[in-house]
Design an enzyme around this catalytic site. Structure first.
Site, short mmCIF file in Angstrom:
data_model
loop_
_atom_site.label_atom_id
_atom_site.label_comp_id
_atom_site.label_asym_id
_atom_site.label_seq_id
_atom_site.Cartn_x
_atom_site.Cartn_y
_atom_site.Cartn_z
N TYR A 33 0.83 -1.20 0.00
CA TYR A 33 0.00 0.00 0.00
C TYR A 33 0.86 1.25 0.00
CZ TYR A 33 0.95 0.85 4.96
OH TYR A 33 1.58 1.12 6.16
N LYS A 147 6.43 -1.88 1.87
CA LYS A 147 5.26 -1.31 2.56
C LYS A 147 4.10 -2.29 2.42
CE LYS A 147 3.15 3.25 3.21
NZ LYS A 147 3.27 3.30 4.66
N GLU A 180 12.45 2.51 13.95
CA GLU A 180 11.54 3.58 13.52
C GLU A 180 10.32 3.57 14.41
OE1 GLU A 180 10.11 2.73 9.50
OE2 GLU A 180 10.22 0.60 9.93
N LEU A 205 11.21 1.37 6.81
CA LEU A 205 10.57 1.89 5.60
C LEU A 205 11.21 3.24 5.29
CD1 LEU A 205 8.15 1.32 3.62
CD2 LEU A 205 7.04 3.18 4.86
C1 LIG Z 1 6.73 1.76 9.43
C2 LIG Z 1 6.69 3.12 8.82
N1 LIG Z 1 7.82 3.85 8.81
C3 LIG Z 1 7.82 5.10 8.28
C4 LIG Z 1 6.69 5.65 7.73
C5 LIG Z 1 6.74 7.05 7.17
O1 LIG Z 1 6.62 7.02 5.76
P1 LIG Z 1 6.05 8.26 4.94
O2 LIG Z 1 6.88 9.44 5.31
O3 LIG Z 1 6.24 7.84 3.52
O4 LIG Z 1 4.62 8.43 5.35
C6 LIG Z 1 5.52 4.90 7.69
C7 LIG Z 1 4.29 5.47 7.09
O5 LIG Z 1 3.23 4.93 7.20
C8 LIG Z 1 5.51 3.60 8.23
O6 LIG Z 1 4.41 2.84 8.22
#
Ligand SMILES: Cc1ncc(COP(=O)(O)O)c(C=O)c1O
Length: 283
Positions: A33, A147, A180, A205
């Site tokens: 997603y 993701k 994270e 991610l």
């Molecule tokens: C596990 C994880 N890390 C980091 C992020 C941050 O990603 P983004 O800046 O693309 O929203 C997300 C976003 O949902 C996430 O699920």
């Protein structure tokens, strides 16, 4: 007009939109997603989001359900038809519908679902307000760079954080370093003033907001390092913050109840919030 969802070629009333019970996303979390923030009706950093989606799909050997330009067109159409100015568009691609079997189905067509949601517009006041986080073990699998919708460990840790009166949990790996947040990337500012965020490898991610903030950091000529940082370093940090598409940049002012720095949003994170706001004309 009712809110619409997009399901495999059709725009349907959101409340009645359905996928099949044997969709592999539903049965195996065999799906990926993206969540793309919307500002003034426009997608924020769509190229980076669709690039990351392409990578997730390729690594899992799921075909694009429609060509990339068509998917972008569908996302824009759904946002427009739902009249969303501030919020996000959610895009999910699963391997498709097939009789339940772990092996890839020979002939399933990937399923594509999109929804939109309104949220509060970006607010530098809210973004500048500090939040507390708690630390929890990172019990996820080893491909966190993809993701996927397999988010149960993230869900559990987020609920744990809320139950503890915190905003989020930062996840800690077996080596004692922070990976994270449950849906965000983690950053600290060290004593000597160096920004640190974890290297974007399979452990995290690679957030689109993370990349955007790194652009701002480079433009501002700030010192930064991409490397793992320990719990101890985070607790001794001068400042800390998190980044994500839905939470922008949020100062982290407490870790497990202990103040970060003086327990207030620090100068560097405030500067980044201002630069972030300016980058899309919100000031
Ligand atoms: C596990 C994880 N890390 C980091 C992020 C941050 O990603 P983004 O800046 O693309 O929203 C997300 C976003 O949902 C996430 O699920």
């Amino acid at each position: 007009m009712p809110r619409l969802a997009y399901v495999n070629g059709r725009y349907l009333p959101h409340g009645g939109a359905r996928v099949h019970v044997e969709d592999r996303g539903y049965q195996f979390a065999d799906a990926v997603y993206e969540v793309i923030a919307l500002r003034g009706g426009r997608q924020v950093e769509p190229e980076r989001h669709f690039g990351r989606l392409d990578r997730s799909l390729r690594e899992l050997r799921i075909d694009w359900p429609v060509p990339r330009h068509v998917m972008r067109f569908v996302a824009e159409t759904l946002v427009r038809r739902n009249g969303v100015r501030d919020g996000y568009v959610y895009i999910q691609v699963s391997r498709g519908v097939a009789p339940r079997d772990h092996a890839f189905p020979a002939a399933a067509r990937p399923s594509l679902v999109m929804t939109t949601r309104r949220t509060r517009p970006f607010d530098a006041g809210v973004a500048g307000r500090g939040v507390g986080i708690v630390l929890r073990p990172d019990i996820r699998w080893k491909r966190r760079d993809l993701k996927t919708v397999g988010l149960l460990p993230n869900v559990m840790a987020k609920q744990d954080a809320l139950d503890a009166g915190a905003f989020d949990a930062w996840l800690v790996d077996d080596a004692g370093t922070i990976t994270e947040g449950t849906a965000s990337n983690a950053w600290i500012v060290t004593g000597p003033g160096v920004l640190v965020t974890r290297t974007a490898d399979a452990d995290i991610l690679n957030g689109v907001t993370r990349l955007g903030v790194l652009d701002l950091v480079r433009e501002a000529g700030l010192r930064f390092e991409e490397r793992p940082f320990t719990v101890d370093e985070a607790k001794r940090a001068r400042e800390a913050f998190l980044t994500s598409s839905t939470n922008w940049i949020r100062p982290v002012v407490a870790i497990d109840g202990d103040p970060v720095g003086d327990g207030e949003p620090g100068p560097l994170v405030r500067r980044l919030v201002a630069a972030y706001a300016e980058s899309f004309g919100a000031v």
